[in-house]
Design a protein around this motif. Sequence first.
Motif, short mmCIF file in Angstrom:
data_model
loop_
_atom_site.label_atom_id
_atom_site.label_comp_id
_atom_site.label_asym_id
_atom_site.label_seq_id
_atom_site.Cartn_x
_atom_site.Cartn_y
_atom_site.Cartn_z
N LEU A 50 0.79 -1.30 0.12
CA LEU A 50 0.01 0.06 -0.09
C LEU A 50 0.79 1.33 0.02
CD1 LEU A 50 -2.90 -1.04 2.44
CD2 LEU A 50 -3.08 -0.85 -0.01
N VAL A 51 1.90 1.08 0.74
CA VAL A 51 3.01 2.31 0.72
C VAL A 51 3.48 2.70 -0.62
CG1 VAL A 51 5.13 3.33 1.58
CG2 VAL A 51 3.28 2.43 3.29
N HIS A 52 3.91 1.54 -1.16
CA HIS A 52 4.54 1.61 -2.56
C HIS A 52 3.42 2.12 -3.62
CE1 HIS A 52 7.17 0.37 -5.67
NE2 HIS A 52 5.97 0.04 -6.47
N THR A 53 2.34 1.83 -3.41
CA THR A 53 1.09 2.24 -4.44
C THR A 53 0.66 3.63 -4.29
OG1 THR A 53 0.66 0.03 -4.66
CG2 THR A 53 -0.95 1.71 -5.44
N TYR A 54 0.40 3.53 -2.88
CA TYR A 54 -0.34 4.97 -2.53
C TYR A 54 0.33 6.27 -1.83
CZ TYR A 54 -4.30 1.98 -3.99
OH TYR A 54 -5.26 1.25 -4.69
N PRO A 69 5.20 14.65 1.68
CA PRO A 69 3.96 14.14 0.89
C PRO A 69 4.54 13.26 -0.08
CG PRO A 69 5.06 16.26 0.06
CD PRO A 69 5.69 15.99 1.21
N GLU A 70 3.63 12.67 -0.62
CA GLU A 70 3.77 11.29 -1.37
C GLU A 70 4.67 11.43 -2.61
OE1 GLU A 70 1.02 12.62 -0.49
OE2 GLU A 70 0.23 10.83 0.85
N ASN A 71 4.89 12.68 -3.28
CA ASN A 71 5.99 12.82 -4.25
C ASN A 71 7.36 12.81 -3.84
OD1 ASN A 71 5.49 15.28 -2.96
ND2 ASN A 71 6.63 16.40 -4.52
#
Length: 395
Positions: A68-72, A186-188
Amino acid sequence: MRTPIEIAEQSKSALRACFAIMGVASMGWVARIPEIKDANGLNNAQFGLVLLASSLGSITGAQLAGRLVHTYGSRRVLFVSTVLLPAGLCAIGFSTFPLFLAFALFLMGFGYSSTDVALNTQAVAVEKILQARSMSSFHALWSVGAFSTTVLGGSVARILSPEVNLGVVSILCIAAFLPCVARLIPENLDGHQGEDETTAKIALFGKSVTSLWFIGFGLLAALIAEGSASDWGGLLLRDDMGVGKGVNASAYASFALAMITARFLGDRALDHFGPARLVRMCGYFGAIGWAASIAIAVPLSETHPLAALVIINLGFVIAGLAIGPMFPAFILAASAIPGIAPSVSSARAFVIGLSGFFIGPSIIGFLAEGTSISIAMIFPILALVVAGFLSRVIK
């Protein structure tokens, strides 16, 4: 527009707070373990069996969280996992029969490992952006939280029930977690790769993951020792040494305080000695010191209880100093394996290793039922030796 370095610098304080809160939420029940065990009518073997529910939750949560971390992205996962972890803690306080306790432990284990995977992904990303070692100090804050909640639980044990104690701690943890998670990178910037599966899927066995398996086994050994100190320290003092309510929490409090010291000094020690050498020294010398304290203190408690209490706590201090740098060292080693996303490799190591945090205490329960807790503690002491031996896989 802020640069990645500025964002990472400003996120460090929130990340430190998250590690501290995770320590509070995951260890908040340690001082109340003897009461919870008795409230559910469990003997040592039965209690050890119920603890396996935490292991199952931990394995499930770590494996799922890595993908999930890898994807989102890690921050999105944390908004969910940081609610599940305190919810499990609260449920433990209200348990009065084994099946419900097993469910509560599963929920806490699931929330803990999911939070741990996501926070360590954040920590690895911060280290890479800032080009400075900080993993050990982040985990030191986990130990600060664990120590604080253990002392609090021991101090209020005579005036508050486990239900009130753990319920209040859970509510405060959720209220503190969510604003801190909102301030993380953040995610980026956290290294996740969205829907790209090129580094998300790794083989279960094979040459490419051999080193990851040995890193996981090293982490497993270290966390067997850590979980045993937290779950059985109070029971060792109460059942084998006759130490009274509240005071029996001093074993884990001593252990946690030593881990705080070791982890705050850990980044410097890792640079000075090198991760492999440091873990090797800690494993061997920690096992010797911990074993000697138990061998001396338990028989001495019958005639000199105060001296025995000092000696046993000294042993838990030695164990805490030894185990402190191991988790950061093994996690950094897993995250640095080429060709695998850090969240996925650390999650695989967690699946192997974090289960030891719960499986170890369960095995001690079975051993203690046929012998005694002090004899059963030989198992985590030997695990510490194994962790030192497996330091050779750390690059």
